[in-house]
Design an enzyme around this catalytic site. Structure first.
Site, PDB file in Angstrom:
ATOM      1  N   GLY A 206       0.832  -1.194   0.000  1.00  0.00           N
ATOM      2  CA  GLY A 206       0.000   0.000   0.000  1.00  0.00           C
ATOM      3  C   GLY A 206       0.865   1.241   0.000  1.00  0.00           C
ATOM      4  O   GLY A 206       2.011   1.214   0.468  1.00  0.00           O
ATOM      5  N   ASP A 207       0.347   2.332  -0.503  1.00  0.00           N
ATOM      6  CA  ASP A 207       1.086   3.591  -0.421  1.00  0.00           C
ATOM      7  C   ASP A 207       1.053   4.087   1.025  1.00  0.00           C
ATOM      8  O   ASP A 207       0.356   3.544   1.882  1.00  0.00           O
ATOM      9  CB  ASP A 207       0.485   4.629  -1.375  1.00  0.00           C
ATOM     10  CG  ASP A 207       1.516   5.642  -1.843  1.00  0.00           C
ATOM     11  OD1 ASP A 207       2.528   5.837  -1.150  1.00  0.00           O
ATOM     12  OD2 ASP A 207       1.313   6.252  -2.904  1.00  0.00           O
ATOM     13  N   TRP A 208       1.789   5.146   1.303  1.00  0.00           N
ATOM     14  CA  TRP A 208       1.974   5.665   2.659  1.00  0.00           C
ATOM     15  C   TRP A 208       0.628   5.856   3.375  1.00  0.00           C
ATOM     16  O   TRP A 208      -0.167   6.703   2.996  1.00  0.00           O
ATOM     17  CB  TRP A 208       2.725   6.991   2.587  1.00  0.00           C
ATOM     18  CG  TRP A 208       3.070   7.617   3.902  1.00  0.00           C
ATOM     19  CD1 TRP A 208       2.218   8.231   4.763  1.00  0.00           C
ATOM     20  CD2 TRP A 208       4.366   7.702   4.481  1.00  0.00           C
ATOM     21  NE1 TRP A 208       2.897   8.699   5.861  1.00  0.00           N
ATOM     22  CE2 TRP A 208       4.222   8.386   5.709  1.00  0.00           C
ATOM     23  CE3 TRP A 208       5.639   7.281   4.086  1.00  0.00           C
ATOM     24  CZ2 TRP A 208       5.305   8.664   6.550  1.00  0.00           C
ATOM     25  CZ3 TRP A 208       6.711   7.554   4.920  1.00  0.00           C
ATOM     26  CH2 TRP A 208       6.552   8.232   6.125  1.00  0.00           C
TER      27      TRP A 208
ATOM     28  N   SER B 297      -2.024   4.363   3.193  1.00  0.00           N
ATOM     29  CA  SER B 297      -3.248   4.215   2.391  1.00  0.00           C
ATOM     30  C   SER B 297      -4.194   3.169   2.966  1.00  0.00           C
ATOM     31  O   SER B 297      -5.412   3.247   2.742  1.00  0.00           O
ATOM     32  CB  SER B 297      -2.899   3.875   0.942  1.00  0.00           C
ATOM     33  OG  SER B 297      -2.325   2.584   0.838  1.00  0.00           O
TER      34      SER B 297
END
Length: 724
Positions: free
Chosen positions: A283-285, A287
Site C-alpha cells: 500500500g502507499d503511505w 493508504s
C-alpha cells in the site's frame, strides 16, 4: 561520493541438531520449496510482522530494535547516506531473531539516485526505451550502494490533467507508449535477475487510476468507466507486469467509490486472476489506514481486514495490520489470507537473494560515465517547440542569459531527486559558457521564481538584453511545485516571470525561451512572441550541459511531447486520444478546444515531409496482417531524426466507441538533407481490437482509418477494411 558499507561475515545461518541447514536456508533448493518450509515454521505474530513496513530514521536501530528482533517487522522504507545503518538493522533481523528472516529496504529512486537525470515526464519525451532502460539500470546500481533493495518506481499512471503535480513522475497521456516505457523501466531496474547485487526490485505505481484525480487535486476521487479503465489506465501496468515487475503499489485514490487500497476488483480479479501476477502489493503511505478517511472502513481493524483481503500484502506505515491476530480470533479474516500475503513477500525476498546475502556489498560506480549518460538524457528530453527564423542553433554571438533559472541549480533537480545534490548541478549559464567558448555573456536574474519582482531588477535585466545579439530567457516553475501534493490552479508562469518576459520581448531582440517545469504549461503568449522555445523540463544534474548541447546544435533536438499542452487551464483535461462527440463542432465561446501543442509534437533543426499513407491491401482478413507505409523526406539543409508515428481509428465499434486516434507504433528515422526513405509498419488483425469492460480483447470487423504523421494532430487518415 556514495558511502561504502561495512562488511559483515555471513555466520548467521542456523544449523539444526543434525548439523545441516534447514530447507529454507539452502540456496540449492527451489524458491517455492524454501518459502513453504519457512512459512510452516513461522508463528502467527511473525507472519503478521512480514506484512508491515516502517519508515527508517537515523535512530531506527535503537527505536525499532524490539520490533525487528521479535520478528514483528518485514521492511523499512527510506535510506541513510551510507549502508551502515541499513546493515545494522539487517543484522538484528538475521542474527538476533528466531528464524533469521531478512528485512527488505525500499526507497523512492524515481529519476536517478545520486546522479539525477530528467524527470520521468521529460525522459518519456525521448521516445527512446533503450535510453530509459540504461538510465534505470544506472539508478539501480547507485541505489544498491547504500543498501536499497527495492525501488518504488516506475510510476506508470496515465495523466491527462497537468494541474496534477504527479504528472511529472509518469510518462504522459498515451497507454501504448506508456506501456513500452513501463516495461523498459522494469527491465532497467531489475535486469534479467533482480537478485543481482547491482539490481533492485521494481514497483509499478500507483495502481490504479490515480492520475485521473478530480480537479487535478492529489489523492482525490477518480471516476473511470470500465472501457476507459481497461483501455487507457490499466495497459501500462499490464505491460510492467508482463516485463516481470516484482511488486506493485496500491494507490491513495478511491476508484468509482472504492478505495484503490481495498479494491478487490483491481487487486484480485484483474491483477491476480486475469494477469497472473505473482509478486506482492504494497500500500502507499498510510493508504490502508486511510480506508477510514474514505468512509469505506469503520476503524483501523476493519481497514486492515478489507485491505489485506482485497490484495494489499504489505502495509506502509499505518499499522492497521497489527490488528489482524485479533481479527482472526474474531473470525473476521481467515489465517489463510495472511499466509498467502506472507508467501508472496517471502518469495520476493528469496528471489532478491536477501536470505543468502542479507548485507549490502560494495558496488563500483563509474561517476563520469553516469554523468555522461545523464547529459545524453537531458538533450534527448528537450522538446523544441518553436524555432522561427532558424535562431537556433546559437552562434558565437553576444548572448544575454536572463531569468530566474539562468544560474539556478537546486530547482533543476526536480521533484523526488533522491540523493541528488544541488552543488553537482550544472546551471544553464555554466553549460552555455562551456559550450560557446568565444561567446560574450551577460547574465541577469530579472525576477525571482515565485516572489514579487522589483522594478529595479527587471530594468537591470532589460538593460543587459539590449546589449546582446540574442537573449536566452530561462523561465519556469520550482521543483516542488511538481510531484506529490503539488497541484496548481493556474498553468502559466508563476510570480513576475510573465512581466519579465513581456519586457524582454519588447526590446526587439530575438528571444529564445527555455522552460524548466514539471508539467505542461499554458503559455500561448510565450509561444507566440518568442523566436524559439525549448521545453527542458526539470533536467537533473547535467541540466546546463545537456540544454546547451541542444541550443548550440551539438545535439539536434529529437524529443516529442508525450502530453498535450493546453492553451488555457479552462481546457483541461485536453488530450489527443479523446472520443468523438455527437456534435464535434461545439466549441468554447472565447477560444478553441484544440490543444496549444498536440501529443507527439516536436521540431528539430531540419524539416520533413510525409507522403500519402499507403496500405499493402485494401481489405484485411481475420488472422492476417497489413503493412502501412509512407515516404518520409528530409526537406531541410541539415541531417535530422524524425519520429514517425502511426495512428489508428476504429470507425465503428459496437462494444464502445474508440478514440479519434490511437498511437499504434512509431519509428525514429535519421535522414541526410534531401534523403527519402519508406517508413512501414505491420499491424496484425488481432492488434486492431480493444478491451471490453469484462476484460476480453475483442476485434470487430469493419472500417479502420490510419495515418503516419509527425504528431497526433497531423496527417490525412486513409481507410482499409477488416473482414469477418
Amino acid at each position: 561520493t556514495l558511502g561504502k558499507p561495512e562488511m559483515h561475515h555471513r555466520g548467521w545461518i542456523d544449523l539444526n541438531k543434525n548439523g545441516v541447514k534447514d530447507a529454507y536456508e539452502d540456496p540449492a533448493l527451489p524458491t517455492e520449496t524454501r518459502v513453504a518450509d519457512l512459512l510452516a515454521r513461522m508463528s502467527r505474530e511473525e507472519r503478521v510482522g512480514q506484512l508491515l513496513q516502517k519508515l527508517m530514521t537515523d535512530t531506527s536501530d535503537k527505536k525499532d530494535a524490539a520490533l525487528v528482533t521479535s520478528g514483528q517487522l518485514g521492511s523499512f522504507l527510506g535510506v541513510a547516506p551510507d549502508a551502515n545503518l541499513r546493515n545494522r538493522l539487517q543484522r538484528l533481523a538475521v542474527e538476533e531473531t528466531r528464524l533469521g528472516i531478512p528485512l527488505i529496504f525500499g526507497f523512492d529512486t524515481i529519476h536517478g539516485f545520486r546522479t539525477t537525470y530528467p524527470i520521468p515526464l521529460g525522459l518519456s519525451c525521448s521516445w527512446d526505451t533503450t535510453l530509459v532502460e540504461r538510465l534505470t539500470a544506472m539508478a539501480a546500481r547507485e541505489s544498491t550502494v547504500v543498501g536499497v533493495d527495492w525501488t518504488f518506481a516506475p510510476m506508470v499512471d496515465i495523466a491527462r490533467d497537468p494541474r496534477w503535480g504527479r504528472i511529472a513522475e509518469g510518462n504522459g497521456e498515451d497507454p501504448y507508449l506508456g506501456g513500452l516505457i513501463a516495461a523498459a523501466s522494469v527491465r532497467g531496474f531489475q535486469g534479467n535477475d533482480y537478485g543481482r547485487p547491482d539490481r533492485v526490485v521494481a514497483c509499478l505505481k500507483h495502481y490504479v487510476g490515480y492520475g485521473a484525480a478530480e480537479g487535478g487535486r492529489d489523492y482525490n476521487t477518480t471516476e473511470i468507466g470500465l472501457p476507459t479503465l481497461r483501455n487507457i489506465y490499466l495497459p501500462p501496468f499490464r505491460a510492467g507486469v508482463e516485463a516481470g515487475a516484482g511488486t506493485l503499489m496500491a494507490a491513495f485514490n478511491s476508484l468509482n467509490g472504492v478505495p484503490a487500497s481495498g479494491n478487490r476488483f483491481t487487486l484480485d480479479q484483474v491483477l491476480r486472476r486475469e494477469w497472473g501476477f505473482g509478486g506482492f502489493v504494497v500500500g502507499d503511505w498510510e493508504s490502508v489506514g486511510e480506508l477510514v478517511h474514505h468512509g469505506y472502513a469503520a476503524d483501523k481493524a476493519e481497514a486492515g481486514v478489507l485491505s489485506l483481503t482485497a490484495g494489499v500484502d504489505m502495509e506502509m506505515v499505518s499499522e492497521c495490520y497489527r490488528e489482524l491476530p485479533a481479527m482472526i480470533d474474531q473470525k473476521k479474516i481467515d489465517s489463510a489470507v495472511i499466509d498467502e500475503a506472507v508467501r508472496r513477500i517471502l518469495r520476493v525476498k528469496f528471489k532478491k537473494g536477501l536470505f543468502d546475502q542479507p548485507y549490502t556489498a560494495p558496488v563500483e560506480v563509474d561517476v563520469a560515465a553516469h554523468r555522461a549518460l545523464a547529459r545524453e538524457a537531458v538533450a534527448a528530453s528537450c522538446v523544441l517547440l518553436k524555432n522561427e527564423g532558424a535562431v537556433l542553433p546559437l552562434g558565437t554571438r553576444s548572448i544575454a542569459i536572463i531569468g530566474p533559472f539562468a544560474e539556478e541549480q537546486a530547482e533543476l533537480l526536480g521533484c523526488w531527486h533522491a540523493l541528488g545534490n544541488a552543488k553537482d548541478v550544472v546551471s544553464l549559464h555554466a553549460g552555455l559558457k562551456a559550450a560557446v567558448k568565444k561567446g560574450k555573456f551577460r547574465v541577469a536574474r530579472g525576477c525571482p521564481i515565485i516572489e514579487p519582482a522589483s522594478a529595479k531588477e527587471i530594468d537591470a535585466a532589460v538593460k543587459q538584453a539590449k546589449k546582446a545579439d540574442v537573449v536566452i530567457l530561462a523561465l519556469g516553475e520550482p521543483a516542488l511545485w511538481a510531484g506529490e501534493n503539488n497541484h496548481r490552479l493556474d498553468l502559466g508562469l508563476p510570480g513576475a516571470q510573465q512581466q519579465l518576459f513581456d519586457r524582454i520581448v519588447a526590446t526587439g531582440k530575438p528571444v529564445v525561451t527555455v522552460l524548466f517545469a514539471g508539467r505542461p504549461l499554458a503559455i500561448p503568449a510565450v509561444l507566440e512572441k518568442s523566436a524559439a522555445v525549448l521545453m527542458a523540463w526539470h533536467p537533473g544534474i547535467e541540466a546546463g550541459h545537456g540544454v546547451a548541447d541542444v541550443l548550440t546544435g551539438k545535439v539536434a533536438p529529437t524529443a516529442r511531447l508525450t502530453t498535450s499542452f493546453p492553451r488555457s487551464v479552462g481546457q483541461v483535461p485536453v488530450h489527443y486520444n479523446h472520443l468523438h462527440t455527437s456534435r464535434p463542432f461545439s466549441d468554447y465561446k472565447d477560444g478553441t478546444r484544440e490543444a496549444l501543442l498536440p501529443f507527439g509534437f516536436g521540431l528539430t533543426y531540419t524539416t520533413f515531409t510525409y507522403g500519402p499513407t499507403r496500405f499493402s491491401r485494401d481489405t484485411l482478413a481475420m488472422g492476417g496482417a497489413i503493412t502501412i507505409s509512407t515516404t518520409l523526406t528530409n526537406t531541410g539543409k541539415a541531417a535530422g531524426t524524425e519520429t514517425a508515428q502511426l495512428y489508428l481509428h476504429d470507425v465503428a465499434c459496437l462494444q464502445g466507441a474508440r478514440p479519434v486516434r490511437e498511437l499504434k507504433g512509431f519509428q525514429r528515422v535519421t535522414l541526410a538533407p534531401g534523403e527519402s526513405r519508406e517508413v512501414s509498419f505491420t499491424l496484425r488483425a488481432d492488434e486492431l481490437g480493444s478491451w471490453s469492460p469484462d476484460g476480453k480483447w475483442v476485434v470487430e470487423p469493419g472500417r479502420f482509418e490510419a495515418t503516419i504523421a509527425p504528431n497526433a494532430a497531423s496527417g490525412e487518415m486513409a481507410a482499409f477494411a477488416l473482414q469477418p
